[in-house]
Design a protein around this motif. Sequence first.
Motif, mmCIF file in Angstrom:
data_model
loop_
_atom_site.group_PDB
_atom_site.id
_atom_site.type_symbol
_atom_site.label_atom_id
_atom_site.label_comp_id
_atom_site.label_asym_id
_atom_site.label_seq_id
_atom_site.Cartn_x
_atom_site.Cartn_y
_atom_site.Cartn_z
ATOM 1 N N LEU A 1 7.084 10.846 -4.741
ATOM 2 C CA LEU A 1 5.807 10.184 -4.454
ATOM 3 C C LEU A 1 5.136 9.717 -5.746
ATOM 4 O O LEU A 1 4.665 8.577 -5.830
ATOM 5 C CB LEU A 1 4.874 11.119 -3.687
ATOM 6 N N GLN B 1 8.574 8.770 4.509
ATOM 7 C CA GLN B 1 8.482 10.185 4.167
ATOM 8 C C GLN B 1 9.476 11.043 4.955
ATOM 9 O O GLN B 1 10.180 11.866 4.377
ATOM 10 C CB GLN B 1 7.059 10.674 4.398
ATOM 11 N N TRP C 1 4.580 5.239 2.089
ATOM 12 C CA TRP C 1 4.943 6.651 2.110
ATOM 13 C C TRP C 1 5.038 7.171 3.544
ATOM 14 O O TRP C 1 5.960 7.907 3.878
ATOM 15 C CB TRP C 1 3.953 7.481 1.295
ATOM 16 N N SER C 2 4.103 6.786 4.395
ATOM 17 C CA SER C 2 4.149 7.260 5.781
ATOM 18 C C SER C 2 5.381 6.712 6.502
ATOM 19 O O SER C 2 5.939 7.371 7.380
ATOM 20 C CB SER C 2 2.872 6.877 6.534
ATOM 21 N N GLN C 3 5.826 5.524 6.117
ATOM 22 C CA GLN C 3 6.987 4.910 6.749
ATOM 23 C C GLN C 3 8.296 5.604 6.364
ATOM 24 O O GLN C 3 9.198 5.730 7.185
ATOM 25 C CB GLN C 3 7.053 3.430 6.380
ATOM 26 N N THR D 1 7.087 6.797 -7.174
ATOM 27 C CA THR D 1 6.852 5.620 -6.334
ATOM 28 C C THR D 1 5.492 5.016 -6.646
ATOM 29 O O THR D 1 5.354 3.803 -6.827
ATOM 30 C CB THR D 1 6.940 5.997 -4.833
ATOM 31 N N HIS D 2 4.487 5.856 -6.711
ATOM 32 C CA HIS D 2 3.119 5.380 -6.995
ATOM 33 C C HIS D 2 3.035 4.740 -8.379
ATOM 34 O O HIS D 2 2.426 3.677 -8.551
ATOM 35 C CB HIS D 2 2.128 6.545 -6.893
ATOM 36 N N ASP E 1 0.829 -1.192 0.000
ATOM 37 C CA ASP E 1 0.000 0.000 0.000
ATOM 38 C C ASP E 1 0.871 1.252 0.000
ATOM 39 O O ASP E 1 1.722 1.436 0.875
ATOM 40 C CB ASP E 1 -0.911 -0.024 1.231
ATOM 41 N N ILE E 2 0.639 2.128 -0.971
ATOM 42 C CA ILE E 2 1.443 3.338 -1.112
ATOM 43 C C ILE E 2 1.331 4.227 0.115
ATOM 44 O O ILE E 2 2.310 4.852 0.535
ATOM 45 C CB ILE E 2 1.084 4.110 -2.408
ATOM 46 N N LYS E 3 0.158 4.279 0.747
ATOM 47 C CA LYS E 3 -0.028 5.138 1.922
ATOM 48 C C LYS E 3 0.855 4.666 3.082
ATOM 49 O O LYS E 3 1.496 5.479 3.752
ATOM 50 C CB LYS E 3 -1.497 5.149 2.359
ATOM 51 N N ILE E 4 0.899 3.373 3.292
ATOM 52 C CA ILE E 4 1.712 2.816 4.379
ATOM 53 C C ILE E 4 3.198 3.027 4.084
ATOM 54 O O ILE E 4 3.963 3.462 4.947
ATOM 55 C CB ILE E 4 1.397 1.320 4.581
ATOM 56 N N GLN F 1 7.320 15.519 -3.898
ATOM 57 C CA GLN F 1 6.145 15.230 -4.720
ATOM 58 C C GLN F 1 6.535 14.375 -5.931
ATOM 59 O O GLN F 1 5.844 13.412 -6.263
ATOM 60 C CB GLN F 1 5.500 16.533 -5.167
#
Length: 180
Positions: free
Chosen positions: A36, A11, A7-9, A39-40, A2-5, A33
């Motif tokens: 991100l 960032q 990225w939060s890890q 990565t996505h 998951d990109i959100k997980i 940006q």
Amino acid sequence: MDIKIIWSQYQASLKAFLHSKIANPSDVDDLMQDILIKTHQHLYAVKEPSKIKSWIFQIANNTVIDFYRKSHASQNVEVGSLWYEQEQTQVITELAGCVKPFINALPQDEAALLTAIEIEGISQKEYAQSHDINYSTLKSRVIKSRKKLHQIFNHCCSFNIDSQGNLLDVTPKNNTCLKC
């Protein structure tokens, strides 16, 4: 993955990395940006979750290099003033200090051989002549010594290497390994 997980890890550490390379905070935000988005767009290409960190930092490093190349094209910047040009000698010196304990774990004659050739930069031909060794014999000894050194490294650490053979990440296997 998951990109959100992901990225939060990473960032905060990515931002710190960028701040160490880029002076302008607004440029750092722009590059974050870009990273991100890259990565996505390409997260599907990473097959092993354990390689995410090194993959993202390779994207960040390439993004910084691209940033300096673009600014170099729009300005007359001296190549010697770029961070990735300046640090090469320093990085090689620092890495030599880290590799030296591993080389010293080899038998004395092999350690002396690799120290001269790999650390001090003496050519194999020059070393063979100064030590009165047949050049082809020396080449065989260098290969054999490098293999032994590689075994010592592999006993101690796991390495993540890209398709060009560049080292991306190192993870110690245990706490008893040699330290630089």
